[in-house]
Write an enzyme that holds these catalytic residues in place. Structure first.
Site, PDB file in Angstrom:
ATOM      1  N   LYS A 194     -47.048   5.175  -1.886  1.00 33.41           N
ATOM      2  CA  LYS A 194     -45.845   4.684  -1.225  1.00 33.41           C
ATOM      3  C   LYS A 194     -46.263   3.771  -0.071  1.00 33.41           C
ATOM      4  O   LYS A 194     -47.104   4.138   0.745  1.00 33.41           O
ATOM      5  CB  LYS A 194     -45.023   5.862  -0.712  1.00 33.41           C
ATOM      6  CG  LYS A 194     -43.591   5.515  -0.345  1.00 33.41           C
ATOM      7  CD  LYS A 194     -42.752   6.767  -0.155  1.00 33.41           C
ATOM      8  CE  LYS A 194     -41.295   6.424   0.130  1.00 33.41           C
ATOM      9  NZ  LYS A 194     -40.453   7.620   0.234  1.00 33.41           N
ATOM     10  N   GLU A 248     -30.616  20.882  -4.342  1.00 39.75           N
ATOM     11  CA  GLU A 248     -29.487  21.311  -3.524  1.00 39.75           C
ATOM     12  C   GLU A 248     -28.841  22.594  -4.040  1.00 39.75           C
ATOM     13  O   GLU A 248     -28.435  23.457  -3.247  1.00 39.75           O
ATOM     14  CB  GLU A 248     -28.433  20.192  -3.468  1.00 39.75           C
ATOM     15  CG  GLU A 248     -28.899  18.928  -2.769  1.00 39.75           C
ATOM     16  CD  GLU A 248     -29.571  17.922  -3.694  1.00 39.75           C
ATOM     17  OE1 GLU A 248     -29.818  16.791  -3.257  1.00 39.75           O
ATOM     18  OE2 GLU A 248     -29.841  18.279  -4.872  1.00 39.75           O
ATOM     19  N   ARG A 278     -23.475  18.122  -4.788  1.00 41.11           N
ATOM     20  CA  ARG A 278     -24.268  18.529  -5.950  1.00 41.11           C
ATOM     21  C   ARG A 278     -24.344  20.042  -6.077  1.00 41.11           C
ATOM     22  O   ARG A 278     -24.730  20.560  -7.127  1.00 41.11           O
ATOM     23  CB  ARG A 278     -25.675  17.938  -5.850  1.00 41.11           C
ATOM     24  CG  ARG A 278     -25.703  16.449  -5.598  1.00 41.11           C
ATOM     25  CD  ARG A 278     -27.113  15.884  -5.702  1.00 41.11           C
ATOM     26  NE  ARG A 278     -27.461  15.625  -7.087  1.00 41.11           N
ATOM     27  CZ  ARG A 278     -28.654  15.213  -7.481  1.00 41.11           C
ATOM     28  NH1 ARG A 278     -29.619  15.040  -6.608  1.00 41.11           N
ATOM     29  NH2 ARG A 278     -28.899  14.989  -8.759  1.00 41.11           N
TER      30      ARG A 278
END
Length: 627
Positions: free
Chosen positions: A283, A368, A396
């Site tokens: 990243k 979640e 969610r």
């Protein structure tokens, strides 16, 4: 407009069709130009940064090898998609990303035919790609379907639900696991450790792949090797997990080595059945500050590429800061407190808590649903869990909030950040619905603070309440109210009468109290800081209904089923007939822009609200043209 002298290859690419006219030997040059252009563009306008830098080579290779948009390319998370947008006809508009009337921050089907599936939440790519593959194969369509899943998205259960199904129906599809070890912060959990072991087993993986090619499958040696391979992989190479789910696993390979990347993609491109290519990337690749500070460079504002991000001056406390301080203060006062986040340590304000109370801090990765039921289980055994979560991400886990927490009346506090209008991140991240989907739950206490100190008091109130409670607060700073150090509670279900006027009563929920105060002063109207969405202060509502000509409710939630609807339901239940004007978010998905621009689009800026009140209550004494 792009400078052709600095970007000679990229300036000629208006679509992937142009990219496919470039020789394989020149692909790395294209990637180098794309990376430099991405750094320059995001530095000038801001936006998601590190994830896009990490997939530059992968994006170039995919669009070069596959016949997009006929072949379907599905991106996960969406943070990774800036290079994809640049190569698919949106290069010269990339600096408009996240701005009003500009490019959407994530893939959006209505924006480009190359955006095959809209995304903002993570871990949806494999399910969507599987659906496309099944639909295409049912009608005999040979087009390829590729899902790119990364930035921690493989830690979510939905990804494995899709893989489990794909292994059963065996469609022709390719899943690319972009393994950069990060979501916004570092990836956590057993899967992350497993992928790390895969990297450590690179030599064995390489030997295994060469042996498989050298030994005929149907020979005695081939059958023996296959049986040995299954045992050996279980001991050394955890790719067994993916292959047991029905995917042929290839990798891991260096996602920044263009030659190896193209070779691997070419190999798996036409293989039948579900394929998984494990690609390892960094990243922030190619921009040293982003590589060394991957969390800080996940998303950025405008900056000088030569100097990197400027150190932020300390300003007013944000609501996230208020929560962060409260969490540590309450943890010091009550050892039953446990903090939970679904991979949002930085965004939700748990960095300090994770350092000061590491044994009471739980990052469950991008999961979640698990976060909420985990909290329910903790509450069953006498702990007091606090689930720190964005409004859009709590959506969610709505089923778990109902069945696992509220139905059982368990002692869980939801600290809901980014509620209401969030602005640049757009419709996928808008916190427009939480008041509607929470206030219908029978046992849930729902609060909306109007300022920083009230937020702290409401968090304390919800924590001390025996049962489920939610405090929802907006992104950014509040009005700058001084915060009391004490852990004070509020009387549940009691509103605050801020101003006694006549004619109209303005009932404001949460962040809308500020503009409501201005309107009330202009109208000489009554102003109420409602504080509680559930339970409502019905006694005050009914008292004011007797002495006022009408109500105006104000909230930064959708009007449908929101806090104002609760006021109307209260009046109807008591047989009170009174005109009520609901000011809130309209029944549409709002576009991205600054918070102020989005509020204006929603009709929640002061001029729009003045006009709405003047139209509904022409005798109220407000002039529509005022302001």
């Amino acid at each position: 407009m792009i400078d052709a002298s600095r970007y000679p290859h990229l300036s000629r690419i208006e679509s992937p069709a142009d990219l496919r006219h470039i020789s394989e030997e020149s692909l790395q040059t294209v990637a180098d130009e794309l990376r430099a252009f991405l750094i320059e563009s995001v530095a000038s306008s801001g936006g998601h940064f590190g994830a896009g830098l990490g997939v530059v080579e992968l994006t170039v290779a995919l669009h070069w090898l596959f016949d997009t948009p006929n072949d379907r390319l599905v991106w996960d998370v969406g943070h990774q998609c800036y290079p994809h947008k640049i190569l698919t006809g949106r290069r010269d508009r990339i600096t408009t990303i996240k701005k009003k009337d500009g490019l959407a921050p994530f893939p959006r089907r209505g924006e480009s035919e190359y955006d095959t599936f809209g995304v903002g939440h993570s871990s949806t790519s494999i399910s969507a790609a599987l659906g496309m593959a099944i639909a295409n194969q049912r009608r005999g369509d040979p087009r390829k379907v590729v899902a790119v899943i990364g930035d921690g998205a493989m830690t979510a259960g939905m990804a494995f639900e899709a893989m489990n199904h794909a292994g059963d129906v065996e469609p022709n599809m390719l899943v690319i696991l972009n393994d950069n070890g990060m979501s916004i912060s570092e990836n956590v959990g057993a899967l992350t450790k497993m992928l790390a072991r895969m990297l450590a087993s690179g030599t064995l993986n390489s030997w295994r792949e060469r042996a498989k090619r050298a030994i005929p499958k149907q020979s005695v040696a081939g059958r023996f090797f296959k049986r040995w391979e299954e045992h050996a992989k279980g001991m050394f190479v955890p790719s067994t997990l993916f292959e047991e789910l029905g995917f042929h696993y290839t990798g891991p390979i260096d996602g920044h080595d263009m030659d190896k990347l193209v070779t691997a993609l070419r190999t798996v491109k036409d293989l039948p059945g579900p394929q998984l290519l494990h690609v390892v990337t960094t990243k922030g690749k190619g921009y040293a500050p982003a590589e060394s500070a991957q969390i800080e460079y996940h998303a950025v504002g405008p900056f000088d590429p030569s100097a990197g991000l400027a150190k932020k001056a300390k300003g007013k406390q944000t609501y996230t800061d208020v929560f962060s301080d409260w969490l540590c203060d309450m943890a010091a006062a009550d050892e039953s407190l446990l903090g939970i986040t679904p991979a949002m340590r930085e965004g939700s304000g748990l960095v300090r808590f994770s350092r000061e109370y590491p044994e009471r801090y739980f990052d469950v990765a991008i999961a979640e649903q698990h976060a909420v039921t985990l909290a329910a289980g903790m509450a069953c055994e006498g702990a007091k869990p606090v689930v720190a979560i964005y409004s859009t991400f709590l959506q969610r886990a709505f089923d778990q909030a109902i069945h696992d927490v509220d139905l059982q009346n368990l002692d869980v506090l939801f600290a809901i950040d980014r509620a209401g209008v969030v602005g640049p991140d757009g419709d996928t991240h808008s916190g427009s619905f939480d008041l509607s989907y929470l206030r219908c739950l029978p046992n849930m206490v729902v609060m909306a603070p109007a300022d920083e100190n009230e937020c702290r008091a409401m968090l304390t109130t919800g924590f001390r309440h025996r049962g489920p409670a939610a405090v929802r607060y907006p992104r950014g700073t509040g009005p700058g109210v001084a915060i009391h150090e004490e852990l004070e509670s509020l009387p549940i279900g009691k509103a605050e009468l801020r101003r006694r006027g006549h004619g109209l009563a303005l009932l404001a929920f949460g962040a809308m109290l500020g503009p409501a105060a201005e309107l009330a002063a202009e109208l000489d109207a009554t102003l109420v800081n409602m504080r509680f969405v559930k339970p409502l202060d019905e006694a005050l509502i009914l008292e004011l209904a007797e002495s006022h000509q009408g109500f105006v409710t104000l909230e930064d939630n959708v009007i449908a089923g929101g806090a104002g609807a609760g006021v109307a339901e209260c009046l109807a239940a008591h047989g009170v007939s009174l005109p009520v004007l609901h000011l809130g978010l309209p029944d549409v998905y709002l576009e991205h822009g600054s918070r102020e621009e989005v509020l204006s689009m929603a009709g929640l800026d002061l001029p729009s609200m003045r006009r709405a009140i003047a139209a509904r209550f022409p005798k109220a004494g407000i002039k529509a043209a005022h302001g």
